[in-house]
Design an enzyme around this catalytic site. Sequence first.
Site, PDB file in Angstrom:
ATOM      1  N   ASP A   1       0.104  88.450  72.347  1.00 21.73           N
ATOM      2  CA  ASP A   1       0.301  89.839  72.783  1.00 21.73           C
ATOM      3  C   ASP A   1       1.130  89.938  74.066  1.00 21.73           C
ATOM      4  OD1 ASP A   1      -1.158  90.719  70.620  1.00 21.73           O
ATOM      5  OD2 ASP A   1      -3.033  90.865  71.735  1.00 21.73           O
TER       6      ASP A   1
ATOM      7  N   LYS B   1       3.297  93.237  64.257  1.00 18.97           N
ATOM      8  CA  LYS B   1       2.320  93.830  65.185  1.00 18.97           C
ATOM      9  C   LYS B   1       2.458  95.357  65.124  1.00 18.97           C
ATOM     10  CE  LYS B   1       0.406  90.067  66.657  1.00 18.97           C
ATOM     11  NZ  LYS B   1      -0.985  89.819  66.291  1.00 18.97           N
TER      12      LYS B   1
HETATM   13  C1  S3P Z   1      -6.734  90.254  68.053  1.00 17.82           C
HETATM   14  C2  S3P Z   1      -6.000  89.271  67.469  1.00 17.82           C
HETATM   15  C3  S3P Z   1      -4.539  89.184  67.531  1.00 17.82           C
HETATM   16  C4  S3P Z   1      -3.969  90.103  68.611  1.00 17.82           C
HETATM   17  C5  S3P Z   1      -4.610  91.451  68.607  1.00 17.82           C
HETATM   18  C6  S3P Z   1      -6.109  91.314  68.845  1.00 17.82           C
HETATM   19  C7  S3P Z   1      -8.212  90.231  67.922  1.00 17.82           C
HETATM   20  O1  S3P Z   1      -4.007  89.586  66.284  1.00 17.82           O
HETATM   21  O2  S3P Z   1      -2.567  90.236  68.435  1.00 17.82           O
HETATM   22  O3  S3P Z   1      -4.060  92.272  69.608  1.00 17.82           O
HETATM   23  O4  S3P Z   1      -8.899  90.925  68.693  1.00 17.82           O
HETATM   24  O5  S3P Z   1      -8.708  89.506  67.056  1.00 17.82           O
HETATM   25  P1  S3P Z   1      -3.808  88.521  65.072  1.00 17.82           P
HETATM   26  O6  S3P Z   1      -5.136  88.060  64.652  1.00 17.82           O
HETATM   27  O7  S3P Z   1      -3.125  89.308  63.997  1.00 17.82           O
HETATM   28  O8  S3P Z   1      -2.940  87.447  65.654  1.00 17.82           O
END
Ligand code: S3P
Length: 449
Positions: A327, A354
């Site tokens: 992120d 995203k």
């Molecule tokens: C998150 C996982 C990440 C991240 C998101 C929050 C989470 O996404 O980018 O902002 O809280 O599990 P991904 O699992 O798609 O990488």
Amino acid sequence: MSGYWRLWLRVSFDMRLQVSPATAPLKGQLRPPGDKSISHRALIFGGLASGVSAIEGLLEAGDTMATQHAMSQLGARFSHTENGLMVQGVGAGGLLEPEGVLDMGNSGTAMRLLAGVLAGQPFDSVLSGDQSLNSRPMARIMAPLALMGATIHSEPGGRAPLRIQGNPALQGIHYDSPVASAQIKSCLLLAGLFAQGETVVSEPRLSRDHSERMLPAFGIEMGAGISLRGGQCLQACAVSVPADPSSAAFLVAAALLVPGSDLLLTHVGLNPTRTAFFRAVQAMGGDLSVQNERETAGERVGDLRVRYSPRLQGIDLPADWIPAMIDEVPILLALAACAEGTTRVRDAAELRVKESDRLAVMARGLEAMGCPVQEYPDGIDVTGADCHFAEVDSAHDHRCAMSLAVLGLRAEGGVSICDAQYIDTSYPAFRADLERLGITLHMQPESSS
Ligand code: S3P
């Protein structure tokens, strides 16, 4: 008016953020807002548990409000106290069939984690979101959930709304995830709690491990690797939410870029699956150090001291750092635009799915501000330059909006950012916090700019 509706109203109006070049340093001490990932999990786990959980330090932002609102539609009860939020969980088998669609707003975490919970319930449900969320890939959770026996109907291309036909007879699986994703992993662990047998997840690189750390605090016995046995029930507990390292990253970057700055950011989460941005800053020559490192409620936290750093250097970002700063890549690119030489990011194709296509949105924004960029299918090169004013589009993406805003503090003439209301999805106090540290940003309705 409840926090949920207040935030919903705020993100319903198109707002423009006007950023002028900083004329004074960022100075002082501040605790950034609560961690978004841990807050989602505290609300979901607390809402499922037997008994009353107390959450301290919770993030109250658009994304987490969507989770809280959905959990109350499913029967959990929430009340504010002096020390935070109390959650009266529904207990084993206690979730209620929701009336109407569960609106996840902009939040991929809310949608994917709740899909895991709802797949194993004795009732049907529908999960939907805003335009951005309803265009993000959901096949990545639908496929493994189907292997467990779930029935989920989506729009073409595996997009939400997701119509979930609940199946209380799910079977645990062993799943090798092709993507390092905490959302996929946590979705399957949650579905696994409602399944028969064991659920085991592996991933190509370790993604954030908050679920694995927090489930035992709620009484769940985790097995070897990333696994759990179905049929276990969560028990209420107290959760302390550290400050979000992903939100702290914007303040760190602002202090690095604005001459004379010296900040102390307190109680920041330093879970090693989240801290690669801070390592990258140090590798670029940024003056950042960790003080008073300690452990609270199973998570490492500490205070970050960050000072103006006039000679940042571009770096080749190691590919295996990406999951631990997934992120933070947009704000790293803003720093790269002010560094000497070229910063290269690869193996980061996940950024394209995203809240926006973050590689494309940042490339357009940086280019408009005068910075040479080269985009690749899985990454980007950014070469430092003297940035200048531009009107840029954050494409409904909170992290791109805040990254471009921070760059505007150093650009000649600043920057003007549209769709900046989306900042409220993760950091509603962004402007207020910067103001406390000495920087004023102006937000105004789109029509009056
Ligand atoms: C998150 C996982 C990440 C991240 C998101 C929050 C989470 O996404 O980018 O902002 O809280 O599990 P991904 O699992 O798609 O990488």
